[in-house]
Structure formats: C-alpha cells, structure tokens
Design a protein around this motif. Structure first.
Motif, PDB file in Angstrom:
ATOM      1  N   VAL A 154      -0.874   4.804 -10.968  1.00  0.00           N
ATOM      2  CA  VAL A 154      -0.555   6.253 -10.346  1.00  0.00           C
ATOM      3  C   VAL A 154      -1.034   7.018 -10.380  1.00  0.00           C
ATOM      4  O   VAL A 154      -0.835   8.490 -10.131  1.00  0.00           O
ATOM      5  CB  VAL A 154       0.700   5.825  -9.957  1.00  0.00           C
ATOM      6  CG1 VAL A 154       1.178   4.874  -9.603  1.00  0.00           C
ATOM      7  CG2 VAL A 154       1.047   6.327 -10.543  1.00  0.00           C
TER       8      VAL A 154
ATOM      9  N   ASP B 273      -1.365   2.943  -5.388  1.00  0.00           N
ATOM     10  CA  ASP B 273       0.031   3.093  -5.437  1.00  0.00           C
ATOM     11  C   ASP B 273       1.145   3.428  -3.763  1.00  0.00           C
ATOM     12  O   ASP B 273       0.268   3.036  -2.673  1.00  0.00           O
ATOM     13  CB  ASP B 273      -0.017   4.292  -5.652  1.00  0.00           C
ATOM     14  CG  ASP B 273       1.790   5.034  -5.808  1.00  0.00           C
ATOM     15  OD1 ASP B 273       2.542   4.462  -5.461  1.00  0.00           O
ATOM     16  OD2 ASP B 273       1.912   6.868  -6.203  1.00  0.00           O
TER      17      ASP B 273
ATOM     18  N   ASP C 115       3.653   3.899  -2.779  1.00  0.00           N
ATOM     19  CA  ASP C 115       4.721   4.542  -2.432  1.00  0.00           C
ATOM     20  C   ASP C 115       3.856   6.085  -1.754  1.00  0.00           C
ATOM     21  O   ASP C 115       2.772   6.656  -2.100  1.00  0.00           O
ATOM     22  CB  ASP C 115       5.273   5.009  -3.832  1.00  0.00           C
ATOM     23  CG  ASP C 115       5.894   6.531  -3.726  1.00  0.00           C
ATOM     24  OD1 ASP C 115       6.301   7.144  -2.597  1.00  0.00           O
ATOM     25  OD2 ASP C 115       6.300   6.694  -4.615  1.00  0.00           O
TER      26      ASP C 115
ATOM     27  N   ARG D 274       4.078   9.597  -1.958  1.00  0.00           N
ATOM     28  CA  ARG D 274       3.721   9.721  -3.581  1.00  0.00           C
ATOM     29  C   ARG D 274       2.116  10.333  -3.457  1.00  0.00           C
ATOM     30  O   ARG D 274       1.569  10.786  -3.613  1.00  0.00           O
ATOM     31  CB  ARG D 274       4.089   8.954  -4.878  1.00  0.00           C
ATOM     32  CG  ARG D 274       3.790   9.214  -6.065  1.00  0.00           C
ATOM     33  CD  ARG D 274       4.225   8.441  -7.430  1.00  0.00           C
ATOM     34  NE  ARG D 274       4.378   6.941  -6.644  1.00  0.00           N
ATOM     35  CZ  ARG D 274       4.838   6.342  -7.807  1.00  0.00           C
ATOM     36  NH1 ARG D 274       5.766   6.552  -8.840  1.00  0.00           N
ATOM     37  NH2 ARG D 274       4.379   4.791  -7.754  1.00  0.00           N
ATOM     38  N   ALA D 275       1.621   8.878  -3.131  1.00  0.00           N
ATOM     39  CA  ALA D 275       0.106   8.875  -2.988  1.00  0.00           C
ATOM     40  C   ALA D 275      -0.308  10.105  -1.806  1.00  0.00           C
ATOM     41  O   ALA D 275      -1.296  10.526  -2.037  1.00  0.00           O
ATOM     42  CB  ALA D 275      -0.173   7.124  -2.516  1.00  0.00           C
TER      43      ALA D 275
ATOM     44  N   GLU E 265       1.987  -0.330 -12.161  1.00  0.00           N
ATOM     45  CA  GLU E 265       2.904   0.681 -12.382  1.00  0.00           C
ATOM     46  C   GLU E 265       3.850   0.795 -11.367  1.00  0.00           C
ATOM     47  O   GLU E 265       5.047   0.629 -10.731  1.00  0.00           O
ATOM     48  CB  GLU E 265       2.364   2.584 -12.450  1.00  0.00           C
ATOM     49  CG  GLU E 265       1.777   2.203 -13.633  1.00  0.00           C
ATOM     50  CD  GLU E 265       0.885   3.410 -13.990  1.00  0.00           C
ATOM     51  OE1 GLU E 265       2.144   4.520 -14.331  1.00  0.00           O
ATOM     52  OE2 GLU E 265       0.275   4.228 -13.505  1.00  0.00           O
ATOM     53  N   ASP E 266       2.643   0.426  -9.924  1.00  0.00           N
ATOM     54  CA  ASP E 266       3.638   0.766  -8.551  1.00  0.00           C
ATOM     55  C   ASP E 266       4.855  -0.396  -8.564  1.00  0.00           C
ATOM     56  O   ASP E 266       5.564  -0.729  -7.453  1.00  0.00           O
ATOM     57  CB  ASP E 266       3.261   1.211  -7.419  1.00  0.00           C
ATOM     58  CG  ASP E 266       2.445   0.055  -7.034  1.00  0.00           C
ATOM     59  OD1 ASP E 266       1.902  -1.075  -7.337  1.00  0.00           O
ATOM     60  OD2 ASP E 266       1.412   0.012  -5.710  1.00  0.00           O
TER      61      ASP E 266
END
Length: 273
Positions: free
Chosen positions: A13, A47, A49, A52-53, A215-216
C-alpha cells in the motif's frame, strides 16, 4: 536474441516503496543488458481498501510517479512496461491503466483494462472491480518495441479470446499480460490460458505477476511466465516469492511457428446468426 526482464512483485500500500522496487529492477536489467522490463498489474499500489487508495489515486501523486518512471526508463536506456497503475478517470471512477515507457522521455503509451473482475469465488472471495473502475474500450498495440509490435492486456482480459484474436489479427509479435491472479483461479487456469493465448496469437506472451500475501490481506498466485508462440514455457518464476527473472527471446521463432501452422493467415470470419 534479446533479453527481457520480468519483475514478480508483492506490491503493498506504499507507492514509494513499490516504485523503489521497480527502479532497482530497472538498474539490474540495464546491468544485465536487458532491453525491456515488464512489471505486474497494480505495481505501484495494491490495496483493497478503496477509501485509503482514493487519497493517493485522486491526488497528483500518480502523475509524479509516472514522471519518475519516465526518467528511470531514460536513465537506464530501457523500455519499461508498467503492468498497471490506478489513476483517476473522471466521473468518480478510476482506470486500471498500463503504461509503456520508451527511453526517449516521450509520453507513455497507455491501455485501460477492458474486462472488469466481478466475481464470487467458491473460496469466499468476492470482487467487484466495476464498482470503482471504468473499463477501457480500445485495443492498444505499441509499435517498434525491441520485441516488435506489442499488444497490451491486463489480468482478467486473459479470459476473453476475442481481445487476443484482435491482437492476433494485428500480427502482434508479443502480448503483455500483467496480472494479480487469485490463488484459486491461478492454480486452475493460469498456465493453460496463457499457453493457449500464445498459441492462438502465434506470439510471445509475457505475464509479470503479483505473488504471495499482500499488506491488504489478499493472496496472489505468482508464476510470472514467458511463453513462446508454440506454447512452450520459457520462464516460470514460481509461486513462492517476488524477484526479477530474465528470459532470452528469439524473434525468429515467430516466423517459424507461423510458417509451420499458418492459422492467422487461414482465419475466416464466422457469420453471426
């Protein structure tokens, strides 16, 4: 014979960290004498999310990254096919966009992913790419690359033979298929479909892929491949770890295969009922 680099990534991310991985790979390609570097789908930001992206995608950061990649290509005297970068497309949606960077600092050639990954898998995974992304509507090729005419596709496009038929009709010498395939669909279909598309188009297929746990929270299949026009796998980077692979390409193989099985020349239009 020419050498290409294929970058298998576990993108996260942080776009700056992902960019650093690509820059390091470009330097290693230049040192090795490779003429091209291929990276996976969503190389710069992977990502799920979307809130957030959005903060990154809808800022001026993608433009800065694209400028940095152009400079890297020029500095390393390397053609770089960045599998895709998420960018704002207008109307509140984004585009999943390939960027082809020449080393001459000119504007990149771009392609927007045509087919949206809207599925519910038996594993419980559910994806609705069309909720955030606007599909592309153009068949795109890049002329005069070190590999000849290069066709551009992205990931889920692999499942739609008509697109590859159009690229075959354009006599592409190679086709890029950057991807972030899920583990279940990758294990079932990745190798067989890539080999089939190479055979159908009678072209090299270069498929740089995401791999591992991200990570996501998602997991991707890996197995970045290079397949020749006869369907032979020249490079398989496995499904365990990221890394940079190299493959030597003999462009004379295209002529040999098309002479042996002239399927492109023999193709006929099928009337629709």
């Amino acid at each position: 014979m020419l050498t290409i680099g294929v970058l298998q990534m576990t993108s996260g991310v942080d776009p700056e960290a992902n960019l650093a991985v690509i820059e390091d790979a470009a330097k290693r390609c230049a040192k090795r004498g490779a003429l091209m570097l291929f990276t996976p789908e969503m190389s710069l930001l992977l990502d799920r999310d979307r809130a957030r992206a959005r903060a990154w995608i809808e800022s001026d950061a993608p433009d800065r990254v694209i400028e940095s990649l152009s400079v890297i290509a020029a500095k390393q005297h390397l053609d770089i096919v960045v599998g895709s970068i998420p960018v704002a497309a207008g109307g509140g949606k984004w585009a999943n966009r390939t960027h082809y960077f020449h080393p001459d600092l000119g504007p990149p050639v771009t392609y927007d992913k045509t087919h949206m990954f809207d599925v519910d898998l038996a594993s419980g995974e559910s994806w609705r790419e069309s909720n955030a992304y606007e599909p592309g509507r153009e068949v795109v090729t890049v002329e005069d690359t070190p590999l000849g005419r290069l066709g551009l596709t992205i990931c889920y496009d692999l499942r739609f033979p008509a697109l590859f038929g159009a690229l075959g009709d354009r006599r592409c010498d190679a086709i890029a298929v950057p991807a972030a395939f899920t583990r279940p669909t990758g294990a079932a279909h990745w190798h067989v479909m890539l080999r089939a598309r190479a055979i159908e188009a009678q072209a090299f297929v270069i498929a740089a892929a995401q791999v591992g746990r991200h990570e996501d929270g998602r997991e991707t299949y890996g197995h970045s491949l290079v397949v020749d026009p006869w369907g032979e796998v020249l490079l398989d980077m496995g499904g365990d770890a990221p890394g940079l692979g190299f493959c030597d390409i003999d462009l004379g193989r295209i002529r040999e295969v098309r002479a042996q099985v002239p399927a492109l020349a023999n193709r006929r239009e099928i009337a629709k009922s």
